[in-house]
Scaffold this motif. Sequence first.
Motif, PDB file in Angstrom:
ATOM      1  N   ASP A 141     -66.587-100.666 -85.657  1.00  0.00           N
ATOM      2  CA  ASP A 141     -66.451-101.441 -84.418  1.00  0.00           C
ATOM      3  C   ASP A 141     -65.040-101.357 -83.842  1.00  0.00           C
ATOM      4  OD1 ASP A 141     -68.528-103.883 -85.972  1.00  0.00           O
ATOM      5  OD2 ASP A 141     -69.121-102.531 -84.338  1.00  0.00           O
ATOM      6  N   THR A 142     -64.141-100.717 -84.552  1.00  0.00           N
ATOM      7  CA  THR A 142     -62.770-100.566 -84.065  1.00  0.00           C
ATOM      8  C   THR A 142     -62.752 -99.775 -82.764  1.00  0.00           C
ATOM      9  OG1 THR A 142     -61.793-100.676 -86.277  1.00  0.00           O
ATOM     10  CG2 THR A 142     -60.516 -99.539 -84.571  1.00  0.00           C
ATOM     11  N   ALA A 143     -62.152-100.379 -81.739  1.00  0.00           N
ATOM     12  CA  ALA A 143     -62.141 -99.752 -80.412  1.00  0.00           C
ATOM     13  C   ALA A 143     -61.345-100.627 -79.450  1.00  0.00           C
ATOM     14  CB  ALA A 143     -63.564 -99.587 -79.886  1.00  0.00           C
ATOM     15  N   VAL A 144     -61.115-100.092 -78.277  1.00  0.00           N
ATOM     16  CA  VAL A 144     -60.633-100.901 -77.152  1.00  0.00           C
ATOM     17  C   VAL A 144     -61.871-101.419 -76.430  1.00  0.00           C
ATOM     18  CG1 VAL A 144     -59.378-100.903 -74.983  1.00  0.00           C
ATOM     19  CG2 VAL A 144     -58.488 -99.614 -76.938  1.00  0.00           C
ATOM     20  N   TYR A 145     -61.942-102.735 -76.306  1.00  0.00           N
ATOM     21  CA  TYR A 145     -63.080-103.367 -75.662  1.00  0.00           C
ATOM     22  C   TYR A 145     -62.690-103.778 -74.240  1.00  0.00           C
ATOM     23  CZ  TYR A 145     -65.664-103.546 -80.016  1.00  0.00           C
ATOM     24  OH  TYR A 145     -66.356-103.200 -81.156  1.00  0.00           O
ATOM     25  N   SER A 146     -63.571-103.428 -73.300  1.00  0.00           N
ATOM     26  CA  SER A 146     -63.297-103.716 -71.897  1.00  0.00           C
ATOM     27  C   SER A 146     -64.501-104.389 -71.260  1.00  0.00           C
ATOM     28  CB  SER A 146     -62.988-102.427 -71.132  1.00  0.00           C
ATOM     29  OG  SER A 146     -61.883-101.745 -71.692  1.00  0.00           O
ATOM     30  N   CYS A 147     -64.206-105.286 -70.329  1.00  0.00           N
ATOM     31  CA  CYS A 147     -65.281-105.893 -69.559  1.00  0.00           C
ATOM     32  C   CYS A 147     -65.274-105.298 -68.158  1.00  0.00           C
ATOM     33  CB  CYS A 147     -65.132-107.402 -69.499  1.00  0.00           C
ATOM     34  SG  CYS A 147     -63.642-107.981 -68.670  1.00  0.00           S
ATOM     35  N   ALA A 148     -66.414-105.428 -67.489  1.00  0.00           N
ATOM     36  CA  ALA A 148     -66.541-104.920 -66.134  1.00  0.00           C
ATOM     37  C   ALA A 148     -67.525-105.788 -65.381  1.00  0.00           C
ATOM     38  CB  ALA A 148     -67.004-103.458 -66.160  1.00  0.00           C
ATOM     39  N   ALA A 149     -67.348-105.907 -64.078  1.00  0.00           N
ATOM     40  CA  ALA A 149     -68.196-106.740 -63.230  1.00  0.00           C
ATOM     41  C   ALA A 149     -68.937-105.866 -62.231  1.00  0.00           C
ATOM     42  CB  ALA A 149     -67.351-107.774 -62.498  1.00  0.00           C
ATOM     43  N   HIS A 150     -70.213-106.126 -62.116  1.00  0.00           N
ATOM     44  CA  HIS A 150     -71.107-105.318 -61.276  1.00  0.00           C
ATOM     45  C   HIS A 150     -71.859-106.250 -60.341  1.00  0.00           C
ATOM     46  CE1 HIS A 150     -74.624-102.165 -61.290  1.00  0.00           C
ATOM     47  NE2 HIS A 150     -74.006-102.216 -60.130  1.00  0.00           N
ATOM     48  N   GLU A 151     -71.639-106.097 -59.032  1.00  0.00           N
ATOM     49  CA  GLU A 151     -72.323-106.948 -58.064  1.00  0.00           C
ATOM     50  C   GLU A 151     -73.729-106.410 -57.868  1.00  0.00           C
ATOM     51  OE1 GLU A 151     -70.509-107.251 -54.209  1.00  0.00           O
ATOM     52  OE2 GLU A 151     -71.353-109.253 -53.867  1.00  0.00           O
ATOM     53  N   THR A 152     -74.681-107.004 -58.585  1.00  0.00           N
ATOM     54  CA  THR A 152     -76.049-106.522 -58.574  1.00  0.00           C
ATOM     55  C   THR A 152     -76.978-107.642 -58.990  1.00  0.00           C
ATOM     56  OG1 THR A 152     -77.518-104.793 -59.426  1.00  0.00           O
ATOM     57  CG2 THR A 152     -76.003-105.787 -60.996  1.00  0.00           C
ATOM     58  N   TRP A 153     -78.239-107.493 -58.634  1.00  0.00           N
ATOM     59  CA  TRP A 153     -79.250-108.419 -59.127  1.00  0.00           C
ATOM     60  C   TRP A 153     -79.589-108.043 -60.564  1.00  0.00           C
ATOM     61  CZ3 TRP A 153     -80.129-112.630 -56.457  1.00  0.00           C
ATOM     62  CH2 TRP A 153     -79.986-112.606 -55.070  1.00  0.00           C
ATOM     63  N   GLY A 154     -79.809-109.044 -61.384  1.00  0.00           N
ATOM     64  CA  GLY A 154     -80.221-108.786 -62.747  1.00  0.00           C
ATOM     65  C   GLY A 154     -79.097-108.261 -63.617  1.00  0.00           C
ATOM     66  N   LEU A 155     -79.457-107.467 -64.606  1.00  0.00           N
ATOM     67  CA  LEU A 155     -78.492-106.969 -65.579  1.00  0.00           C
ATOM     68  C   LEU A 155     -77.572-105.913 -64.966  1.00  0.00           C
ATOM     69  CD1 LEU A 155     -80.935-106.580 -68.596  1.00  0.00           C
ATOM     70  CD2 LEU A 155     -79.280-108.415 -68.218  1.00  0.00           C
ATOM     71  N   GLY A 156     -76.410-105.786 -65.561  1.00  0.00           N
ATOM     72  CA  GLY A 156     -75.487-104.763 -65.120  1.00  0.00           C
ATOM     73  C   GLY A 156     -75.932-103.386 -65.568  1.00  0.00           C
ATOM     74  N   SER A 157     -75.358-102.389 -64.946  1.00  0.00           N
ATOM     75  CA  SER A 157     -75.679-101.006 -65.288  1.00  0.00           C
ATOM     76  C   SER A 157     -75.164-100.662 -66.684  1.00  0.00           C
ATOM     77  CB  SER A 157     -75.036-100.081 -64.260  1.00  0.00           C
ATOM     78  OG  SER A 157     -75.133 -98.730 -64.651  1.00  0.00           O
ATOM     79  N   SER A 158     -75.748 -99.620 -67.256  1.00  0.00           N
ATOM     80  CA  SER A 158     -75.253 -99.118 -68.544  1.00  0.00           C
ATOM     81  C   SER A 158     -74.101 -98.132 -68.346  1.00  0.00           C
ATOM     82  CB  SER A 158     -76.388 -98.427 -69.311  1.00  0.00           C
ATOM     83  OG  SER A 158     -76.860 -97.315 -68.574  1.00  0.00           O
ATOM     84  N   VAL A 159     -73.773 -97.856 -67.107  1.00  0.00           N
ATOM     85  CA  VAL A 159     -72.785 -96.830 -66.781  1.00  0.00           C
ATOM     86  C   VAL A 159     -71.505 -97.474 -66.261  1.00  0.00           C
ATOM     87  CG1 VAL A 159     -72.268 -94.818 -65.361  1.00  0.00           C
ATOM     88  CG2 VAL A 159     -74.593 -95.181 -66.234  1.00  0.00           C
ATOM     89  N   GLU A 186     -69.029 -96.398 -64.582  1.00  0.00           N
ATOM     90  CA  GLU A 186     -68.610 -96.078 -63.218  1.00  0.00           C
ATOM     91  C   GLU A 186     -69.408 -96.839 -62.151  1.00  0.00           C
ATOM     92  OE1 GLU A 186     -67.154 -92.970 -65.865  1.00  0.00           O
ATOM     93  OE2 GLU A 186     -69.142 -93.860 -65.594  1.00  0.00           O
ATOM     94  N   ASP A 187     -70.510 -97.442 -62.531  1.00  0.00           N
ATOM     95  CA  ASP A 187     -71.319 -98.191 -61.563  1.00  0.00           C
ATOM     96  C   ASP A 187     -70.744 -99.575 -61.268  1.00  0.00           C
ATOM     97  OD1 ASP A 187     -74.587 -96.986 -62.697  1.00  0.00           O
ATOM     98  OD2 ASP A 187     -73.116 -96.132 -61.310  1.00  0.00           O
ATOM     99  N   TYR A 188     -69.804-100.000 -62.095  1.00  0.00           N
ATOM    100  CA  TYR A 188     -69.268-101.337 -61.925  1.00  0.00           C
ATOM    101  C   TYR A 188     -68.233-101.380 -60.807  1.00  0.00           C
ATOM    102  CZ  TYR A 188     -71.814-102.974 -65.971  1.00  0.00           C
ATOM    103  OH  TYR A 188     -72.824-103.337 -66.828  1.00  0.00           O
ATOM    104  N   ASP A 189     -67.944-102.594 -60.345  1.00  0.00           N
ATOM    105  CA  ASP A 189     -67.044-102.768 -59.211  1.00  0.00           C
ATOM    106  C   ASP A 189     -65.618-103.105 -59.626  1.00  0.00           C
ATOM    107  OD1 ASP A 189     -69.931-104.241 -58.208  1.00  0.00           O
ATOM    108  OD2 ASP A 189     -69.082-102.635 -56.966  1.00  0.00           O
TER     109      ASP A 189
END
Length: 125
Positions: free
Chosen positions: A90-108, A110-113
């Motif tokens: 699990d060692t890694a750099v963890y990042s959050c991202a926000a996606h303006e969309t209905w329902g769940l966010g994308s798995s990609v 680059e799709d986030y805002d």
Amino acid sequence: QEQLVESGGGLVQPGGSLRLSCAASGFSLDNYAIGWFRQAPGKEREGVLCTMGSDGSSYYEDSVKGRFTISRDNAKNTVYLQMNSLQPEDTAVYSCAAHETWGLGSSVWEDYDYWGPGTQVTISS
């Protein structure tokens, strides 16, 4: 200025826990789905680990299902990632991202805002 900032990373022993926070400023997370991603040393960023929609719906990738929990506090404009039973992989750099969309966010990624810079999580004895 819109931004996301993660915090809560650190060094823990195998089997330990951490809670990451992702705080938004300059915009409201109310209408955004949030995704958590990670990038291990020397590897490409993985697809979304987990995501939570603005309606509270959630999705977990198999490798973290049952160990990680995503939650959000819209009053604090913050999203959390509770990580239990952590292992060296699990060692890694963890990042959050926000996606303006209905329902769940994308798995990609680059799709986030909006994207945070990440926080380092290291699992080692």
